[in-house]
Design an enzyme around this catalytic site. Structure first.
Site, PDB file in Angstrom:
ATOM      1  N   MET A   1      -6.539  -2.247   6.675  1.00 33.51           N
ATOM      2  CA  MET A   1      -5.474  -1.828   5.793  1.00 33.51           C
ATOM      3  C   MET A   1      -5.328  -2.861   4.679  1.00 33.51           C
ATOM      4  O   MET A   1      -4.818  -3.957   4.895  1.00 33.51           O
ATOM      5  CB  MET A   1      -4.176  -1.695   6.588  1.00 33.51           C
ATOM      6  CG  MET A   1      -2.943  -1.596   5.723  1.00 33.51           C
ATOM      7  SD  MET A   1      -1.414  -1.328   6.617  1.00 33.51           S
ATOM      8  CE  MET A   1      -1.171  -2.879   7.416  1.00 33.51           C
ATOM      9  N   PRO A   2      -5.772  -2.524   3.465  1.00 32.12           N
ATOM     10  CA  PRO A   2      -5.624  -3.457   2.346  1.00 32.12           C
ATOM     11  C   PRO A   2      -4.164  -3.605   1.926  1.00 32.12           C
ATOM     12  O   PRO A   2      -3.391  -2.636   1.947  1.00 32.12           O
ATOM     13  CB  PRO A   2      -6.427  -2.814   1.224  1.00 32.12           C
ATOM     14  CG  PRO A   2      -7.271  -1.784   1.858  1.00 32.12           C
ATOM     15  CD  PRO A   2      -6.576  -1.369   3.102  1.00 32.12           C
ATOM     16  N   PHE A   3      -3.819  -4.814   1.537  1.00 35.30           N
ATOM     17  CA  PHE A   3      -2.493  -5.133   1.004  1.00 35.30           C
ATOM     18  C   PHE A   3      -2.711  -5.977  -0.237  1.00 35.30           C
ATOM     19  O   PHE A   3      -3.320  -7.041  -0.165  1.00 35.30           O
ATOM     20  CB  PHE A   3      -1.673  -5.909   2.038  1.00 35.30           C
ATOM     21  CG  PHE A   3      -0.324  -6.324   1.530  1.00 35.30           C
ATOM     22  CD1 PHE A   3       0.778  -5.509   1.690  1.00 35.30           C
ATOM     23  CD2 PHE A   3      -0.158  -7.535   0.877  1.00 35.30           C
ATOM     24  CE1 PHE A   3       2.031  -5.898   1.218  1.00 35.30           C
ATOM     25  CE2 PHE A   3       1.080  -7.937   0.395  1.00 35.30           C
ATOM     26  CZ  PHE A   3       2.172  -7.108   0.563  1.00 35.30           C
ATOM     27  N   LYS A  35     -12.110   1.791   0.554  1.00 38.20           N
ATOM     28  CA  LYS A  35     -10.897   1.780   1.377  1.00 38.20           C
ATOM     29  C   LYS A  35     -10.185   3.120   1.288  1.00 38.20           C
ATOM     30  O   LYS A  35     -10.263   3.825   0.285  1.00 38.20           O
ATOM     31  CB  LYS A  35      -9.957   0.656   0.944  1.00 38.20           C
ATOM     32  CG  LYS A  35     -10.535  -0.726   1.176  1.00 38.20           C
ATOM     33  CD  LYS A  35     -10.812  -0.958   2.650  1.00 38.20           C
ATOM     34  CE  LYS A  35     -11.347  -2.342   2.927  1.00 38.20           C
ATOM     35  NZ  LYS A  35     -11.611  -2.574   4.334  1.00 38.20           N
ATOM     36  N   HIS A  41      -1.845  -0.553   0.549  1.00 36.59           N
ATOM     37  CA  HIS A  41      -0.482  -0.885   0.139  1.00 36.59           C
ATOM     38  C   HIS A  41      -0.511  -1.825  -1.062  1.00 36.59           C
ATOM     39  O   HIS A  41      -1.227  -2.827  -1.048  1.00 36.59           O
ATOM     40  CB  HIS A  41       0.277  -1.539   1.295  1.00 36.59           C
ATOM     41  CG  HIS A  41       0.347  -0.657   2.499  1.00 36.59           C
ATOM     42  ND1 HIS A  41       1.367   0.227   2.709  1.00 36.59           N
ATOM     43  CD2 HIS A  41      -0.527  -0.494   3.532  1.00 36.59           C
ATOM     44  CE1 HIS A  41       1.153   0.891   3.833  1.00 36.59           C
ATOM     45  NE2 HIS A  41       0.008   0.461   4.347  1.00 36.59           N
TER      46      HIS A  41
END
Length: 64
Positions: A1-3, A35, A41
């Site tokens: 999960m990229p942030f 992604k 996010h």
């Protein structure tokens, strides 16, 4: 999960500009890292000009 946390000076950035930053950053992560946008996010933090500095000095510029 990229942030991704985008920090910008608080200089009257519009909601449309923020929307474009979020959309563009998400698309970049999709294109480059494959992604899933549903789990990506993006947070935009607006920093008051007086709390920003560079080259060892506080930025004291005026707002646009």
């Amino acid at each position: 999960m990229p942030f991704v946390n985008i920090k910008i000076t608080d200089e009257q950035v519009t909601q449309e500009q923020k929307r474009q930053l979020i959309e563009g950053t998400t698309q970049l992560l999709v294109d480059v890292l494959q992604k899933n946008p549903a789990t990506t996010h993006i947070v935009i933090e607006e920093i008051p000009l007086g709390n920003w500095g560079h080259d060892g000095k506080q930025y004291l510029g005026t707002k646009k």
